[in-house]
Design a protein around this motif. Structure first.
Motif, short mmCIF file in Angstrom:
data_model
loop_
_atom_site.label_atom_id
_atom_site.label_comp_id
_atom_site.label_asym_id
_atom_site.label_seq_id
_atom_site.Cartn_x
_atom_site.Cartn_y
_atom_site.Cartn_z
N ALA A 204 0.80 -1.23 0.00
CA ALA A 204 0.00 0.00 0.00
C ALA A 204 0.84 1.28 0.00
CB ALA A 204 -0.97 -0.01 1.19
N PRO A 205 1.90 1.40 0.82
CA PRO A 205 2.68 2.64 0.83
C PRO A 205 3.43 2.90 -0.48
CG PRO A 205 3.06 1.35 2.83
CD PRO A 205 2.37 0.45 1.86
N LYS A 206 3.53 1.91 -1.34
CA LYS A 206 4.29 2.06 -2.57
C LYS A 206 3.45 2.61 -3.73
CE LYS A 206 7.64 -1.55 -1.45
NZ LYS A 206 8.38 -2.73 -1.95
N PHE A 207 2.19 2.85 -3.50
CA PHE A 207 1.32 3.38 -4.56
C PHE A 207 1.19 4.89 -4.39
CE2 PHE A 207 0.11 -1.04 -4.81
CZ PHE A 207 -0.17 -1.23 -6.16
N SER A 208 1.73 5.64 -5.33
CA SER A 208 1.70 7.10 -5.25
C SER A 208 0.29 7.65 -5.28
CB SER A 208 2.50 7.70 -6.42
OG SER A 208 3.84 7.25 -6.39
N MET A 209 -0.64 6.90 -5.89
CA MET A 209 -2.03 7.36 -5.98
C MET A 209 -2.80 7.14 -4.69
SD MET A 209 -2.43 8.63 -9.04
CE MET A 209 -4.16 8.58 -9.44
N GLY A 210 -2.17 6.50 -3.70
CA GLY A 210 -2.78 6.38 -2.39
C GLY A 210 -3.62 5.15 -2.15
N ARG A 211 -3.66 4.23 -3.08
CA ARG A 211 -4.40 2.98 -2.87
C ARG A 211 -3.81 1.89 -3.75
NH1 ARG A 211 -7.49 1.67 -7.22
NH2 ARG A 211 -8.28 3.33 -8.58
N ILE A 212 -4.12 0.65 -3.40
CA ILE A 212 -3.69 -0.50 -4.20
C ILE A 212 -4.57 -0.61 -5.44
CG2 ILE A 212 -3.49 -3.02 -4.20
CD1 ILE A 212 -2.87 -2.85 -1.21
N GLY A 213 -3.99 -1.07 -6.52
CA GLY A 213 -4.74 -1.22 -7.76
C GLY A 213 -5.85 -2.26 -7.64
N LEU A 214 -6.94 -2.02 -8.36
CA LEU A 214 -8.08 -2.93 -8.40
C LEU A 214 -8.22 -3.53 -9.80
CD1 LEU A 214 -10.65 -0.70 -6.47
CD2 LEU A 214 -9.30 -2.60 -5.55
N PRO A 215 -8.86 -4.70 -9.91
CA PRO A 215 -9.07 -5.28 -11.24
C PRO A 215 -9.77 -4.32 -12.20
CG PRO A 215 -9.57 -6.90 -9.55
CD PRO A 215 -9.33 -5.61 -8.83
N GLU A 216 -10.64 -3.48 -11.67
CA GLU A 216 -11.38 -2.54 -12.52
C GLU A 216 -10.47 -1.49 -13.15
OE1 GLU A 216 -14.00 -4.68 -9.93
OE2 GLU A 216 -12.24 -3.43 -9.42
N ASP A 217 -9.33 -1.20 -12.51
CA ASP A 217 -8.41 -0.21 -13.07
C ASP A 217 -7.84 -0.70 -14.39
OD1 ASP A 217 -8.59 1.65 -10.89
OD2 ASP A 217 -7.32 0.32 -9.71
N ALA A 218 -7.35 -1.93 -14.41
CA ALA A 218 -6.83 -2.49 -15.65
C ALA A 218 -7.94 -2.72 -16.66
CB ALA A 218 -6.10 -3.80 -15.36
N ALA A 219 -9.13 -3.10 -16.17
CA ALA A 219 -10.25 -3.37 -17.08
C ALA A 219 -10.63 -2.13 -17.88
CB ALA A 219 -11.44 -3.89 -16.29
N ARG A 220 -10.55 -0.96 -17.26
CA ARG A 220 -10.87 0.28 -17.98
C ARG A 220 -9.90 0.51 -19.13
NH1 ARG A 220 -12.19 2.12 -12.76
NH2 ARG A 220 -10.08 2.93 -12.43
N LEU A 221 -8.62 0.27 -18.88
CA LEU A 221 -7.62 0.43 -19.93
C LEU A 221 -7.85 -0.58 -21.05
CD1 LEU A 221 -5.06 1.50 -21.21
CD2 LEU A 221 -3.73 0.08 -19.62
N ILE A 222 -8.15 -1.81 -20.68
CA ILE A 222 -8.41 -2.84 -21.68
C ILE A 222 -9.66 -2.50 -22.49
CG2 ILE A 222 -9.08 -5.28 -21.95
CD1 ILE A 222 -7.14 -5.81 -19.55
N GLY A 223 -10.66 -1.93 -21.81
CA GLY A 223 -11.85 -1.49 -22.52
C GLY A 223 -11.52 -0.45 -23.58
#
Length: 247
Positions: A204-223
């Protein structure tokens, strides 16, 4: 007729494959998914969920380590929904190893799913696409950032997933004249089926955006990569990691 997408590795509600299916279905794309090691009621339940988007949906239980899996999958989808114009190679095999434990079986188990099934699905999709007279196609492969960081303790996984990057870039040149784009997505560490509370605490502390990535994050890019708007993007490995840093 609308678009049809084939997505491998949708076996649980919170995994990457299922998120990809939902995203593409929300874009009006018919969904065909493969699954493995799923709970008994999962496939029918998930089909009903996808059908609520107003698209068609079907699935196939299959072991991607089968040398004929690519042909079986493409035959099956063609007989049920029709020939797909979108292929998302999401399924992967992953176990820990390290140099002390790495052996032939571990390498082979990773190779047959992460490389052989992915590569054969890509090329057989392209061969059939060419004969189908379709004008525009998409291949999207999932990698794990092996070109930007090491993965000690996961030698077989890192090597076989890393090969997908080289394959994606070379295949994109061959398939561009057919109207097929070929790209890869690295979703970074994603809070799906493999992540424990202990792992979350470390990452968690390694994500500059302040949260851990979710499956939906990659799904939006794939969409996006599956859409008409991405017709000029090919041969790329896109890192969707929310500012994750590895120091």
């Amino acid at each position: 007729m609308g678009k049809i997408a084939l997505i491998t590795g949708a076996s649980r509600s919170n995994d990457m494959g299922s998120a990809i299916c939902r995203r593409l279905a929300s874009q009006g794309i018919d969904i065909y998914f493969t699954y493995w090691n799923a709970e008994e009621e999962w496939p029918d339940k998930f089909k009903k969920e996808i059908l609520e988007f107003g698209v068609r949906c079907d699935g196939l239980y299959i072991d991607l380590s089968d040398r004929n899996a690519a042909f079986t999958i493409l035959d099956s989808i063609s007989n049920t929904l029709g020939f797909p114009t979108i292929l998302v190679n999401n399924a992967a095999h992953s176990t820990s190893d390290g140099y002390v434990n790495l052996d032939a079986k571990t390498i082979d188990d990773h190779y047959v799913v992460n490389m052989r099934s992915t590569f054969l699905l890509c090329v057989e999709f392209a061969r059939r696409f060419e004969k189908s007279q379709q004008q525009s196609g998409r291949i999207i492969n999932l990698t794990s950032g092996q070109d930007i960081s090491s993965m000690p303790g996961e030698l077989a996984y890192a090597a076989t997933k890393g090969a997908i990057t080289a394959f994606t870039k070379s295949l994109s040149i061959e398939l561009a004249p057919l109207g097929i784009t070929v790209n890869a997505v690295n979703p970074g560490p994603t809070d799906s089926t493999w992540m424990t509370d202990e792992i979350r605490e470390v990452l968690a502390p390694k994500f500059s955006m302040g949260r851990i990535g979710l499956p939906e994050d990659a799904a939006r890019l794939i969409g996006f990569l599956a859409s008409d708007d991405a017709e000029w993007i090919t041969g790329q490995v896109i890192h969707s990691e929310g500012g994750f840093f590895r120091s």
